[in-house]
Design a protein around this motif. Structure first.
Motif, PDB file in Angstrom:
ATOM      1  N   ASP A   1       0.811  -1.036  -0.113  1.00 22.62           N
ATOM      2  CA  ASP A   1       0.047  -0.093   0.230  1.00 22.62           C
ATOM      3  C   ASP A   1       0.768   1.318   0.134  1.00 22.62           C
ATOM      4  O   ASP A   1       0.415   2.130  -0.704  1.00 22.62           O
ATOM      5  CB  ASP A   1      -1.090   0.081   1.189  1.00 22.62           C
ATOM      6  CG  ASP A   1      -2.020  -0.903   1.094  1.00 22.62           C
ATOM      7  OD1 ASP A   1      -2.444  -1.181   0.076  1.00 22.62           O
ATOM      8  OD2 ASP A   1      -2.815  -0.967   2.035  1.00 22.62           O
ATOM      9  N   LYS A   2       1.690   1.396   0.819  1.00 22.04           N
ATOM     10  CA  LYS A   2       2.749   2.309   0.904  1.00 22.04           C
ATOM     11  C   LYS A   2       3.650   2.485  -0.240  1.00 22.04           C
ATOM     12  O   LYS A   2       3.841   3.909  -0.728  1.00 22.04           O
ATOM     13  CB  LYS A   2       3.590   2.202   2.239  1.00 22.04           C
ATOM     14  CG  LYS A   2       4.393   3.685   2.655  1.00 22.04           C
ATOM     15  CD  LYS A   2       3.313   4.571   2.932  1.00 22.04           C
ATOM     16  CE  LYS A   2       2.376   4.446   4.304  1.00 22.04           C
ATOM     17  NZ  LYS A   2       1.447   5.612   4.831  1.00 22.04           N
ATOM     18  N   CYS A   3       4.063   1.469  -0.841  1.00 22.19           N
ATOM     19  CA  CYS A   3       4.819   1.673  -2.281  1.00 22.19           C
ATOM     20  C   CYS A   3       3.671   2.358  -3.029  1.00 22.19           C
ATOM     21  O   CYS A   3       4.084   3.111  -4.063  1.00 22.19           O
ATOM     22  CB  CYS A   3       5.173   0.183  -2.569  1.00 22.19           C
ATOM     23  SG  CYS A   3       6.473  -0.314  -1.735  1.00 22.19           S
ATOM     24  N   ASP A   4       2.516   1.939  -3.081  1.00 20.94           N
ATOM     25  CA  ASP A   4       1.669   2.830  -4.074  1.00 20.94           C
ATOM     26  C   ASP A   4       1.496   3.880  -3.847  1.00 20.94           C
ATOM     27  O   ASP A   4       1.084   4.957  -4.760  1.00 20.94           O
ATOM     28  CB  ASP A   4       0.247   1.964  -3.740  1.00 20.94           C
ATOM     29  CG  ASP A   4      -0.768   2.229  -5.272  1.00 20.94           C
ATOM     30  OD1 ASP A   4      -0.257   2.339  -6.302  1.00 20.94           O
ATOM     31  OD2 ASP A   4      -1.732   2.227  -4.998  1.00 20.94           O
ATOM     32  N   ASP A   5       1.460   4.382  -2.455  1.00 22.49           N
ATOM     33  CA  ASP A   5       1.516   5.889  -2.176  1.00 22.49           C
ATOM     34  C   ASP A   5       2.361   6.539  -2.556  1.00 22.49           C
ATOM     35  O   ASP A   5       2.327   7.638  -3.242  1.00 22.49           O
ATOM     36  CB  ASP A   5       1.448   5.896  -0.639  1.00 22.49           C
ATOM     37  CG  ASP A   5       0.179   5.638  -0.160  1.00 22.49           C
ATOM     38  OD1 ASP A   5      -0.683   5.523  -0.565  1.00 22.49           O
ATOM     39  OD2 ASP A   5       0.020   5.301   1.372  1.00 22.49           O
ATOM     40  N   VAL A   6       3.551   5.955  -2.619  1.00 22.98           N
ATOM     41  CA  VAL A   6       4.849   6.621  -3.282  1.00 22.98           C
ATOM     42  C   VAL A   6       4.796   6.641  -4.670  1.00 22.98           C
ATOM     43  O   VAL A   6       5.071   7.938  -5.241  1.00 22.98           O
ATOM     44  CB  VAL A   6       6.175   5.814  -2.976  1.00 22.98           C
ATOM     45  CG1 VAL A   6       7.304   6.493  -3.942  1.00 22.98           C
ATOM     46  CG2 VAL A   6       6.594   5.731  -1.613  1.00 22.98           C
ATOM     47  N   ALA A   7       4.285   5.816  -5.613  1.00 22.41           N
ATOM     48  CA  ALA A   7       3.937   5.620  -6.935  1.00 22.41           C
ATOM     49  C   ALA A   7       3.061   7.016  -7.130  1.00 22.41           C
ATOM     50  O   ALA A   7       3.157   7.560  -8.205  1.00 22.41           O
ATOM     51  CB  ALA A   7       3.325   4.414  -7.265  1.00 22.41           C
ATOM     52  N   LYS A   8       1.927   7.056  -6.373  1.00 15.12           N
ATOM     53  CA  LYS A   8       0.984   8.199  -6.631  1.00 15.12           C
ATOM     54  C   LYS A   8       1.738   9.611  -6.547  1.00 15.12           C
ATOM     55  O   LYS A   8       1.433  10.530  -7.158  1.00 15.12           O
ATOM     56  CB  LYS A   8      -0.126   8.062  -5.534  1.00 15.12           C
ATOM     57  CG  LYS A   8      -1.127   7.003  -6.074  1.00 15.12           C
ATOM     58  CD  LYS A   8      -2.414   6.801  -5.234  1.00 15.12           C
ATOM     59  CE  LYS A   8      -3.375   5.816  -5.713  1.00 15.12           C
ATOM     60  NZ  LYS A   8      -2.802   4.459  -5.963  1.00 15.12           N
ATOM     61  N   LEU A   9       2.641   9.703  -5.530  1.00  8.62           N
ATOM     62  CA  LEU A   9       3.159  10.850  -5.454  1.00  8.62           C
ATOM     63  C   LEU A   9       4.201  11.190  -6.349  1.00  8.62           C
ATOM     64  O   LEU A   9       4.147  12.384  -7.049  1.00  8.62           O
ATOM     65  CB  LEU A   9       3.908  10.830  -3.861  1.00  8.62           C
ATOM     66  CG  LEU A   9       3.150  10.866  -2.822  1.00  8.62           C
ATOM     67  CD1 LEU A   9       4.376  10.540  -1.433  1.00  8.62           C
ATOM     68  CD2 LEU A   9       2.705  12.323  -2.625  1.00  8.62           C
ATOM     69  N   ILE A  10       4.590  10.200  -7.099  1.00  5.84           N
ATOM     70  CA  ILE A  10       5.664  10.286  -8.179  1.00  5.84           C
ATOM     71  C   ILE A  10       4.885  10.791  -9.368  1.00  5.84           C
ATOM     72  O   ILE A  10       5.081  11.611 -10.306  1.00  5.84           O
ATOM     73  CB  ILE A  10       6.450   9.153  -8.515  1.00  5.84           C
ATOM     74  CG1 ILE A  10       7.382   8.741  -7.370  1.00  5.84           C
ATOM     75  CG2 ILE A  10       7.163   9.061  -9.990  1.00  5.84           C
ATOM     76  CD1 ILE A  10       8.009   7.489  -7.437  1.00  5.84           C
TER      77      ILE A  10
END
Length: 227
Positions: A210-219
């Protein structure tokens, strides 16, 4: 009206040259991402060798070491933010991105620590699958982060967005694995203590993705604002 044409620098020009610019934020992002990947690989190795107490402890230490190195990078980024006037991307984006990335390393450490504190006696197939998805997610995260420095290039920006989509898909895969794991756990595990232990591990590992996906959304947000 023509007083600046002589080549004499203005006060604004001089001031602009004196301002701290850029900083090595992208390099620090890359280093932090490398430590995230190292923590995920160490955790996966811990799971693989769980029946060997000595190796289990070794890989637990490796997870802790990777998280500690990630924290060092986090502190350096925050220090650099305070001394750099002109940043390559928005300051709030830098702050949010590095802190969200650091959450990934923290969660990997939490998962290893929880397995030790709860004295988990056996590793299920679902833990192995979730650990593998954590590795894949962090590796894709590292690839996406590495592209940030070149997002002014249209092809690079497109590649970064595609990588972010892959991270999102991995998060969906992990969610499905966790739901199936929970269903199996509550149907088949008679020991309530084991249910509590494994449920906590499943949730932590799924939260890593989930948190990796949060990083992806920020990118993705950085790309859309700067392309």
């Amino acid at each position: 009206m023509r007083c600046h044409e002589s080549g004499t620098p203005t006060a604004a020009m001089i001031f602009g040259k004196l301002l701290p610019r850029e900083g090595n934020f992208f390099e620090l992002f890359d280093q932090h991402a490398q430590h995230i990947v190292a923590s995920a690989h160490a955790f996966a190795a811990l799971v693989q060798h769980y029946n060997d107490p000595a190796l289990r402890e070794k890989y637990h230490r490796d997870v802790d070491a990777a998280e500690g190195m990630a924290d060092t990078i986090l502190r350096e980024v925050n220090r650099l933010l305070h001394k750099t006037f002109i940043t390559p991307i928005d300051r709030e984006q830098i702050h949010t991105l590095i802190n969200t990335m650091d959450d990934v390393a923290d969660l990997m450490q939490d998962a290893a620590e929880t397995m030790a504190l709860y004295d988990v006696r056996r590793v299920t197939d679902e833990v192995v699958r979730l650990a593998d998805l954590c590795v894949k997610s962090t590796e894709r995260l590292k690839s996406a982060v590495a592209l940030l420095k070149e997002i002014g290039d249209a092809d690079t920006a497109a590649a970064a967005l595609k990588t972010c989509e892959e991270i999102d898909q991995l998060e969906s895969d992990a969610d499905r694995v966790m739901r199936a794991a929970m269903s199996k756990l509550f149907r088949e595990e008679p020991d309530v203590r084991e249910v509590i232990k494994l449920k906590a591990i499943y949730e932590l590992l799924e939260t890593v993705t989930d948190k990796c996906d949060d990083v992806a959304k920020l990118i993705e947000g950085v790309i859309l604002e700067n392309s």
